[in-house]
Structure formats: C-alpha cells, structure tokens
Scaffold this motif. Structure first.
Motif, mmCIF file in Angstrom:
data_model
loop_
_atom_site.group_PDB
_atom_site.id
_atom_site.type_symbol
_atom_site.label_atom_id
_atom_site.label_comp_id
_atom_site.label_asym_id
_atom_site.label_seq_id
_atom_site.Cartn_x
_atom_site.Cartn_y
_atom_site.Cartn_z
ATOM 1 N N ALA A 4 5.821 0.225 -2.505
ATOM 2 C CA ALA A 4 4.697 -0.579 -2.964
ATOM 3 C C ALA A 4 4.971 -1.262 -4.297
ATOM 4 N N TRP A 6 3.415 -2.591 -7.958
ATOM 5 C CA TRP A 6 2.248 -2.407 -8.823
ATOM 6 C C TRP A 6 2.036 -3.691 -9.605
ATOM 7 N N ARG A 47 4.801 -2.518 -8.688
ATOM 8 C CA ARG A 47 5.026 -1.326 -7.910
ATOM 9 C C ARG A 47 6.096 -1.686 -6.925
ATOM 10 N N SER A 63 -2.969 -10.454 -7.434
ATOM 11 C CA SER A 63 -2.980 -9.102 -6.878
ATOM 12 C C SER A 63 -4.238 -8.985 -6.035
ATOM 13 N N ASP A 80 -2.333 -1.810 -0.259
ATOM 14 C CA ASP A 80 -0.880 -1.669 -0.263
ATOM 15 C C ASP A 80 -0.375 -1.143 1.064
ATOM 16 N N LEU A 147 -5.396 2.576 -6.157
ATOM 17 C CA LEU A 147 -4.533 1.995 -5.131
ATOM 18 C C LEU A 147 -4.786 2.723 -3.820
ATOM 19 N N ASP A 273 4.783 -5.914 3.025
ATOM 20 C CA ASP A 273 4.214 -5.115 1.938
ATOM 21 C C ASP A 273 3.240 -5.946 1.109
ATOM 22 N N GLY A 275 1.710 -5.011 -1.349
ATOM 23 C CA GLY A 275 1.758 -4.601 -2.736
ATOM 24 C C GLY A 275 2.804 -5.328 -3.545
ATOM 25 N N ARG A 521 7.568 -0.974 -9.359
ATOM 26 C CA ARG A 521 6.650 -0.210 -8.547
ATOM 27 C C ARG A 521 7.206 0.948 -7.745
#
Length: 522
Positions: A4, A6, A47, A63, A80, A147, A273, A275, A521
């Motif tokens: 993931a 961040w 992340r 995000s 995520d 998260l 992904d 994230g 991340r």
C-alpha cells in the motif's frame, strides 16, 4: 512485502474531508470517496514504495478517502486495495481489548498498536466486533486518520495475529455475514483537474455504479496467485497482454517479466493498488514512454528520487492492453503538475509512471496506482479468497475503460496549453535503450526460479560421482597388481592441451539484479 502507498499524512491537517454520502441500491451499497488535494509545501510519504525513500513536496496529488464509523466515532480512512488491515489513529469508545498487538511495516515508517474490536459501519454495512489496530496519534498520523485495507485476507497481519475469523479483514467480514451480497468490490476514482468530469469517486460493495453496468461484460482477468509459502504477498494482480503496453508512438514496448513462473515471458504481472499515487513500472518502460519526449530528462531528485522530468506542455500518451482490451491513459495522468522546477529553475512536470525501485518484488512487474486507476472502473471479485466461505469460484478482475482519447486530448489542451492546440513537436528517434529486453532474460529468470532444485540435483549427482569413484578405487585394490602400480596412460607434456568446453552461461544473477527501490509506504 506489503504494497500500500501512504499518500495522506499532513494533508489531513490542511482541511477537513467532505462528509461521506451513503446511497443504498438494490443488491448492495456504495460510499462516496472523497479526494484530497495536498497543499503546496506540505510533505507526504507514500505507503508502499512509490516515490523512493524521501518525501515529495506536493501541490496536486490526490489521495482517496472514505468515511467510516468505528465504535460510533467517524474516521477518514484511505482506501487501499494493496493491503488488508484496518487501523485508525485515536481512541475508539467502548472498544474491546484482545490482549494482542500487531502492526504494518511500510517502505517508509510503520504503524503498530493494540488489536481491538469495535462495531464498524462501512458503505452502509455494520460489522460487529471488527478487528482493527489502534494507533496513537502523532504528527505523522493525526487524530481521526486511518486506513482500510481492501486486499486479500491472506495478507492481513491482524488475522494472522488473532488466528481466527474474528481477525478477518473488513470485506471478508461483510461477505461472511451477508451471504446474499455478491462477493465483489468496485472502485471509481475521479481526477481533480479534469475540466469535463467530476472529481470525487465511488467505492461499492456488491453493487455496480449506475451508468457503468457494462463492467460485467468485460473480460474476466484471472488473479495470478503467488506460491503458498508467500501467501502474505498475494495482491490483486493479473497479466498484461504480451507486448501490451503501447508507447507515445502507438507502438508496443517490448519488455520481459521478472516473475519466473509466468509461462509467457512477454506478459507482465500488474498489481492494482488504490493506495499508490504514482504507478511503478520497469525502468525500460518508463524510458520508452518519456525518453523520446523533447526536453525530457531523467533526474534523481532529492524530493522524489529517480523520475523523468517532462516539459508540461508536451502531451504524452500511452495505452495498456488486458485480454485484448485497450486502456488509454489520460495525458493529465501520464505527467503530473506538482508545481516543481528542475535544477535550472524551469518548471517541469513529472512522469507519473515512475521507474520501480524499492517496491520491486519477484511476484510482480508493475504496480498500477492512482494515475492508472483514474482511467478505469475496476471490479474485483473475491471468489474463494474470502476466508471460511464455501465459495469455490476463482477470484477475478474486470476493467472498464473510462478515458476517451479525443476528450482527453482536449482536456490537456485546456488545462496545460491554455486552450491553444499546438502539437507541432515530434517524438525523438526511437532508442534501443530501455525498450529492448535483456538477452536471454527468460532463460535467466527460469534458472533463478528453479535454482534450489538445480542445486539439489547437482549436489545429488556429485555425491553419486564420489561414491562411484570410491567403489572403482576399491575394485582396483582387489586386482593382482597393487593400485599404485597399475599401468597409467599419460599424455606427453609436449602435446597441446585439450580444448575446454565453452560456458553456456555466466554466474547466477543475484536477486538485486531484479529489484529496484522507489517511493514510500507499507
């Protein structure tokens, strides 16, 4: 290694999130996903390994968050699909203690804390005693931040810690207690600076977004699975078609996979992904996409690591192909405007598809993060990845392209060129650097994958040879003539030495030859 990214942290301090909007529909529920545009001069680390080990000063990254309620308290959580655990920063009223601790290690930093149980409300579903990690708030993880991992339950550290269904990931718990709900999740991400489409996105559980019903008629892409002993590395991943990445000239970019067990060396394994802000791709792919753009330069930036810098007025196009389906990437996603300059002080945009470094792994080649996912509506069917259910169907992924190349071009003209369509520049001549696969790479990766077996067989053969020599020597000792006086046949010293056998290959490459590092991340 977890995947993931961040991409929030200090951004949450900048402004509060819009309230989540719940909407019930037949067969499932959905939740509005709110995007966060990070303000100038605020840093964030990613992340999962997206921009290297350093942070990026960001003025335009997005995000994606959803609001969830845990123990009656609202938390803004990053969605995520690259991880599987839920954690929040702050106290949860009336949470039940488990007496266990767990955590998640990211490429930059980590979170850890006690595992607790509390009632969760997510996309309208209520899950009793959902397991989560309670994190003490700090400057990195402010109060109210969190998260939610939407990846396969096999990758859940909490599930492994508790060792029972009570520790299962959120989506697993939803599917287990709502057996009539289809076992799929869908995600649609918006684009902040898109002049024709709205910004916020949606996430659904067991429901199809209105207007996107064609997703169910798209090809079902098999989820490639990692080896049993590496189940913690299982992600939502599938194969890109052979030569299935088209560069800015519309021609295929020839690449080979590092995933040894892939039957076709020219099919790359891609992880989806939500994230990750910047997709991570092989260096050769990034070079083929950005290296032919006039004025583009590769730079090792202190704020982002190794990345291509591209003039913001140059439209860069690329396309991915899955099961014959073309997914064009919006030019506002292939290069991103973060209001940064190069060493000479000239404003540049950054190539969003960044050469992969620390996120590299032998189980995949590419991490397709937000810059890719803003171009598709993605449906992930969990199949038999749901722990403890009787479902026997294999998990799969479906993609519905959402980018119209004609409209995307006009968007680029309006946003980057002030409405003046001036595309008189030409691509630089194609270079073999970065676009040509390494010689015998398929042979090398197979050797690396089967090396333990090869070494074992070789060791056995050496042992057999030693035993055979000892037996021959013993038999010679039983002859009438002592073995030390047995007649030998020697080659005269003046005779030329015999020709040696040419080696068929060099030394076995180390794993570092295939692992490049990059952003932050997990």
């Amino acid at each position: 290694m977890k995947l993931a990214l961040w991409g929030l942290q200090a951004a949450v301090i900048w402004s509060s999130l819009l309230p989540a909007v719940y909407a019930a529909r037949e067969g499932g529920l959905r939740l509005k996903v709110n995007g966060k545009r990070n303000p100038p001069d605020l840093k964030y680390s990613k992340r999962g390994n997206i921009l290297g080990s350093s942070t990026l000063s960001n003025s335009a990254d997005i995000s994606y968050y959803a609001n969830v309620t845990l123990g009656g308290v609202s938390f803004s959580v990053l969605i995520d699909t690259g991880s599987s655990d839920l954690w929040v920063a702050g106290s949860v009223p009336n949470a039940k203690e488990t007496g266990k601790n767990s955590g998640v290690t990211y490429a930059i930093g980590a979170i850890q804390g006690p595992v607790q149980l509390a009632d969760l409300n997510f996309t309208g579903y209520v899950v009793s005693d959902q397991a989560f990690i309670q994190v003490t708030p700090d400057s990195t993880n402010p109060q109210g931040l969190g998260l939610i991992g939407l990846g396969p339950n096999q990758g859940s550290n909490v599930f492994s810690t508790l060792g029972s269904v009570s520790g299962a990931a959120v989506v697993d718990r939803i599917f287990r207690q709502n057996t009539s709900t289809p076992n799929f999740l869908s995600v649609l991400l918006g684009r902040y600076d898109d002049p024709t489409d709205t910004f916020p996105g949606d996430i659904t559980v067991g429901d199809i977004l209105q207007g996107y019903e064609n997703i169910t008629s798209q090809s079902k892409l098999d989820v490639t699975q990692v080896s049993t002993f590496e189940s913690g590395s299982q992600h939502w991943q599938t194969l890109i078609d052979a030569n299935g990445v088209l560069g800015p000239d519309g021609q295929p970019i020839t690449l080979t996979t590092v995933v040894a067990k892939t039957s076709d060396a020219y099919k790359l394994t891609a992880v989806f992904d939500t994230g990750f802000s910047l997709p991570q791709v092989p260096e050769a792919l990034a070079t083929a996409v950005y290296g032919r753009i006039p004025g583009a330069q590769f730079a090792n930036r202190s704020d982002v690591g190794g990345i291509w810098q591209v003039p913001c007025d140059k439209e860069v196009n690329m396309t991915f192909i899955f099961a014959g389906q073309k997914i064009p990437i919006h030019p506002l996603d292939t290069t991103i405007d973060l209001n940064v300059t190069d060493d000479s002080g000239n404003k540049v945009c950054l190539g969003a598809f960044q050469p992969i470094t620390t996120a590299q792994d032998s189980n995949y080649d590419v991490i397709l993060g937000m810059a890719f996912l803003r171009n598709v509506y993605i449906l992930i069917d969990y199949g038999d990845f749901v722990d403890g259910t009787s479902v026997t169907a294999n998990p799969y992924i479906q993609l519905l392209a959402t980018t119209d190349p004609t409209e995307a071009h006009q968007d680029f003209v309006n946003v980057r060129l002030g409405g003046k369509d001036d595309q008189s520049w030409q691509l630089l001549p194609a270079s073999s650097t970065g676009s040509t696969p390494k010689a015998a790479s398929q042979f090398v990766r197979k050797i690396e994958y089967y090396w333990p077996i090869i070494a074992g067989v070789a060791g056995f053969l050496v042992l057999v040879l030693i035993i055979s020599c000892l037996c021959v020597r013993r038999r010679k000792r039983t002859n009438s003539r002592p073995f030390w006086r047995s007649q030998k046949s020697y080659r005269p010293l003046q005779d030329p030495a015999p020709v040696g056998m040419h080696a068929l290959g060099g030394p076995r490459p180390s794993s570092s030859d295939y692992r490049n590092p990059w952003d932050s991340r997990y």
